[in-house]
Design an enzyme around this catalytic site. Structure first.
Site, PDB file in Angstrom:
ATOM      1  N   CYS A  33       0.783  -1.258   0.026  1.00 27.37           N
ATOM      2  CA  CYS A  33       0.058   0.041  -0.044  1.00 27.37           C
ATOM      3  C   CYS A  33       0.775   1.293  -0.026  1.00 27.37           C
ATOM      4  O   CYS A  33       0.184   2.511  -0.135  1.00 27.37           O
ATOM      5  CB  CYS A  33      -0.852   0.072   1.283  1.00 27.37           C
ATOM      6  SG  CYS A  33       0.075   0.055   2.750  1.00 27.37           S
ATOM      7  N   CYS A 102      -0.986  -4.999   7.377  1.00 30.20           N
ATOM      8  CA  CYS A 102      -0.718  -3.921   7.964  1.00 30.20           C
ATOM      9  C   CYS A 102      -0.069  -3.950   9.234  1.00 30.20           C
ATOM     10  O   CYS A 102       0.936  -3.448   9.848  1.00 30.20           O
ATOM     11  CB  CYS A 102      -1.969  -3.154   8.452  1.00 30.20           C
ATOM     12  SG  CYS A 102      -3.119  -2.809   7.006  1.00 30.20           S
TER      13      CYS A 102
HETATM   14  S1  FES Z   1      -3.230  -0.274   4.311  1.00 27.79           S
HETATM   15 FE1  FES Z   1      -1.317   0.364   4.471  1.00 27.79          FE
HETATM   16  S2  FES Z   1      -0.584  -0.247   6.404  1.00 27.79           S
HETATM   17 FE2  FES Z   1      -2.655  -0.789   6.546  1.00 27.79          FE
END
Ligand code: FES
Length: 153
Positions: A33, A102
């Site tokens: 992400c 995450c």
């Molecule tokens: S979506 Fe990036 S760390 Fe959670």
């Protein structure tokens, strides 16, 4: 979707910030992400006396950082190195499957900060050190008795 504990740490994250003159800093990015997490540690006599973090990421990443900082504070280096990402997710009462990635940042960033501290420490010749030239154990002196540093390359 999120446990009460995750929501609570997200709303009131503990230990947010930076430690000036930190003994170790560890930064991890999440390739999935693009989020970033930085941990700062203060270490005195082998104990993590202070732990802080800065996280640019989702709510789960912030809750994970907050939980890791609480779990690590006051622990010895050995204990802190044993904190796993799975332990953190468990302490938070679980994370939704699509948010498990995450939690992979937290303990890794903490461990990286501790490793940086350990890497910075100069060889003192104390018990447990090894001659950098021949790898024999060295006690009380930086001159290696077996090779007298002749193994120097
Ligand atoms: S979506 Fe990036 S760390 Fe959670």
């Amino acid at each position: 979707m999120y446990s009460e504990k995750v929501m609570e740490h997200f709303r009131n994250p503990r230990n947010v910030g930076e430690i000036e003159n930190a003994d170790g800093v560890g930064e991890i990015g999440n390739p999935t992400c693009g989020d970033m997490m930085t941990f700062y540690v203060k270490i005195e006599n082998g104990i993590l006396t202070d732990v802080k973090f800065k996280t640019f990421g989702c709510g789960a990443a912030i809750a994970v950082s907050s939980m890791v900082s609480e779990m690590a504070k006051g622990k010895t280096i050995e204990e802190a190195m044993k904190i796993s990402n799975a332990d953190v997710a468990k302490e938070l009462g679980g994370l939704p499957p699509n948010k498990l990635h995450c939690s992979n940042l937290g303990a890794d960033a903490l461990h990286k900060a501790i490793e940086q501290h350990l890497a910075k420490k100069p060889a003192t010749g104390e018990k447990g050190c090894h001659c950098p030239f021949c790898d024999a154990p060295v006690e009380g002196s930086s001159i290696c008795a077996p090779c007298k540093n002749q193994g120097r390359k």
